[in-house]
Design a protein around this motif. Structure first.
Motif, short mmCIF file in Angstrom:
data_model
loop_
_atom_site.label_atom_id
_atom_site.label_comp_id
_atom_site.label_asym_id
_atom_site.label_seq_id
_atom_site.Cartn_x
_atom_site.Cartn_y
_atom_site.Cartn_z
N GLU A 171 0.82 -1.21 0.00
CA GLU A 171 0.00 0.00 0.00
C GLU A 171 0.85 1.26 0.00
N THR A 172 2.12 1.12 0.42
CA THR A 172 3.02 2.28 0.42
C THR A 172 3.90 2.31 -0.82
N ASN A 173 3.50 1.54 -1.85
CA ASN A 173 4.19 1.52 -3.14
C ASN A 173 5.60 0.94 -3.07
N VAL A 174 5.83 0.05 -2.12
CA VAL A 174 7.07 -0.74 -2.16
C VAL A 174 6.81 -1.90 -3.12
N VAL A 175 7.57 -1.92 -4.20
CA VAL A 175 7.41 -2.96 -5.21
C VAL A 175 8.16 -4.21 -4.78
N VAL A 176 7.51 -5.35 -4.92
CA VAL A 176 8.11 -6.64 -4.61
C VAL A 176 8.36 -7.38 -5.92
N MET A 177 9.62 -7.76 -6.14
CA MET A 177 10.00 -8.47 -7.35
C MET A 177 10.92 -9.62 -6.98
N TYR A 178 11.08 -10.50 -7.92
CA TYR A 178 12.03 -11.60 -7.74
C TYR A 178 13.06 -11.57 -8.85
N PHE A 179 14.31 -11.47 -8.46
CA PHE A 179 15.39 -11.69 -9.41
C PHE A 179 15.40 -13.17 -9.75
N ASN A 180 15.36 -13.50 -11.05
CA ASN A 180 15.13 -14.89 -11.45
C ASN A 180 16.03 -15.31 -12.62
N PRO A 181 17.25 -15.74 -12.34
CA PRO A 181 18.05 -16.38 -13.38
C PRO A 181 17.65 -17.85 -13.48
N TYR A 182 17.52 -18.36 -14.70
CA TYR A 182 17.10 -19.75 -14.84
C TYR A 182 17.60 -20.32 -16.17
N GLU A 183 17.54 -21.63 -16.26
CA GLU A 183 17.88 -22.31 -17.52
C GLU A 183 16.58 -22.66 -18.24
N SER A 184 16.46 -22.20 -19.46
CA SER A 184 15.29 -22.49 -20.28
C SER A 184 15.67 -23.54 -21.32
N VAL A 185 14.99 -24.68 -21.27
CA VAL A 185 15.29 -25.79 -22.19
C VAL A 185 14.09 -26.04 -23.09
N ASP A 186 14.32 -25.96 -24.39
CA ASP A 186 13.26 -26.22 -25.37
C ASP A 186 13.04 -27.73 -25.47
N ASN A 187 11.85 -28.18 -25.15
CA ASN A 187 11.55 -29.61 -25.19
C ASN A 187 11.25 -30.11 -26.59
N GLY A 188 11.16 -29.20 -27.55
CA GLY A 188 10.95 -29.60 -28.93
C GLY A 188 9.50 -29.85 -29.30
N ASP A 189 8.60 -29.65 -28.35
CA ASP A 189 7.18 -29.87 -28.62
C ASP A 189 6.34 -28.63 -28.33
N GLY A 190 7.02 -27.49 -28.34
CA GLY A 190 6.33 -26.25 -28.03
C GLY A 190 6.32 -25.90 -26.55
N THR A 191 6.90 -26.76 -25.73
CA THR A 191 6.98 -26.50 -24.29
C THR A 191 8.43 -26.31 -23.87
N PHE A 192 8.59 -25.73 -22.70
CA PHE A 192 9.92 -25.49 -22.15
C PHE A 192 9.98 -26.04 -20.73
N SER A 193 11.16 -26.45 -20.32
CA SER A 193 11.39 -26.87 -18.93
C SER A 193 12.48 -26.00 -18.33
N TYR A 194 12.52 -25.99 -17.01
CA TYR A 194 13.42 -25.08 -16.28
C TYR A 194 14.15 -25.87 -15.18
N PRO A 195 15.16 -26.66 -15.56
CA PRO A 195 15.83 -27.50 -14.56
C PRO A 195 16.59 -26.72 -13.50
N ASN A 196 17.12 -25.57 -13.88
CA ASN A 196 17.83 -24.72 -12.92
C ASN A 196 17.07 -23.41 -12.80
N ASP A 197 16.60 -23.12 -11.60
CA ASP A 197 15.68 -22.00 -11.41
C ASP A 197 15.95 -21.39 -10.04
N LEU A 198 16.31 -20.12 -10.02
CA LEU A 198 16.68 -19.48 -8.75
C LEU A 198 15.94 -18.16 -8.60
N TYR A 199 15.46 -17.89 -7.41
CA TYR A 199 14.73 -16.66 -7.12
C TYR A 199 15.31 -15.99 -5.87
N ILE A 200 15.44 -14.67 -5.94
CA ILE A 200 15.76 -13.87 -4.76
C ILE A 200 14.72 -12.76 -4.68
#
Length: 313
Positions: free
Chosen positions: A142-171
């Protein structure tokens, strides 16, 4: 003539005595000495993976029997006296020579230290790639403090139009803003712009579960998935995290014609001593947690959210 015979008799008797004495000496302790023990040595007992250990064996007669000995490392027979391990850990090594068995030597094989680069590294040796970097917009207080997540991750194309994320980190981070400055064209309501949601560069102080939502810039929680396994999962108690050091060096958002840039480093230390060090330097992106990947929600008032940028999968 009698004297001559007497001398001959004495000579023959003396010779017989000498001959008997000689025979007795050769039957008591004669022949070559025989070794009764062997000693194994190594030129080094601590190496990095990829290096070798050279082994040597001496017997108790001070003879080098390295070439005629057989060597064993943790039960496995070696092909020579040069040991080149293929995995890290501790190995117990001994040698045999005939029926003789040597002492045992312990060789420690350390994994080489890895420096994180578009990746995070656990305990300096296990590296996990993060080929995509983004921020996830979670909302604002309510006081306009924005909450976000820093998110580095590995994006793997599964070849069928979907993606998987085996390595996924949030701060999770929070920072002060002036509030949303844009307008939703469909509803006329206030809307957050990318400029509103640009986090300030610099260090973010770790508060963990004690973060009050107002002390900024601050970091308050983290999640780590490595090779699809939880190191700190979404359901885990955050008290297993001892500290987080997060530094945002550069952040610009992508446009229709240019990639954005995100540069950040981080260190997460767990209470069991595990250390996760990471670095990301590459294209940036932003997405809404509610329109992006699901998994967790924050106890913050709902806000008008931006959709993810087109460079994210």
């Amino acid at each position: 003539m009698k004297k001559l015979l007497l001398l001959c008799s004495l000579f023959v008797g003396t010779s017989a005595l000498v001959s008997c004495s000689s025979d007795d000496d050769s039957s008591d302790g004669g022949g070559d000495p025989v070794a009764t023990s062997i000693t194994l040595t190594a030129d080094v007992t601590s190496i990095e993976l990829g290096s070798s250990v050279t082994l040597s064996v001496m017997n108790d007669l001070d003879e080098d029997v390295t070439g005629t000995s057989t060597y064993f490392a943790s039960g496995a027979t070696l092909s020579s006296n040069v040991f080149t391990p293929t995995a890290g850990g501790e190995y117990t090594i001994h040698a045999t020579n005939g029926e003789l068995v040597s002492n045992t030597i312990t060789v420690t094989v350390d994994l080489p230290l890895v420096e994180a680069s578009d990746s995070f590294v656990i305990d300096g040796t296990q590296e996990y790639t993060t080929n995509t970097g983004a921020f996830a917009f979670a909302g604002a207080t309510e006081t306009n403090v924005v909450v976000m997540y820093f998110n580095p991750y590995e994006s793997v194309d599964n070849g069928d139009g979907t993606f998987s994320y085996p390595n996924d980190l949030y701060i999770g981070i929070g920072f002060q803003t002036e509030g949303p400055t844009g307008t939703n064209p469909d509803t006329g309501e206030a809307a957050w712009t990318l400029e509103d949601l640009t986090p300030p560069t610099g260090d973010y102080t770790w508060y963990g579960s004690e973060w009050d939502g107002t002390t900024v810039p601050g970091a308050f929680e983290a999640f780590i998935i490595a090779n699809s396994e939880d190191i700190v999962g979404f359901e885990d108690d955050q008290t297993i995290i001892e500290s987080v050091v997060f530094n945002l060096a550069t952040i610009t958002w992508p446009t229709e014609t240019e990639d954005g840039l995100l540069e950040a480093t981080y260190t997460i230390t767990l209470t069991d001593g595990t250390v996760i060090e990471g670095e990301y330097s590459g294209a940036s992106g932003i997405y809404s947690l509610q329109s992006g990947r699901p998994g967790f929600a924050l106890d913050v008032p709902a806000s008008t959210l931006v959709s993810k940028t087109s460079n994210l999968n």
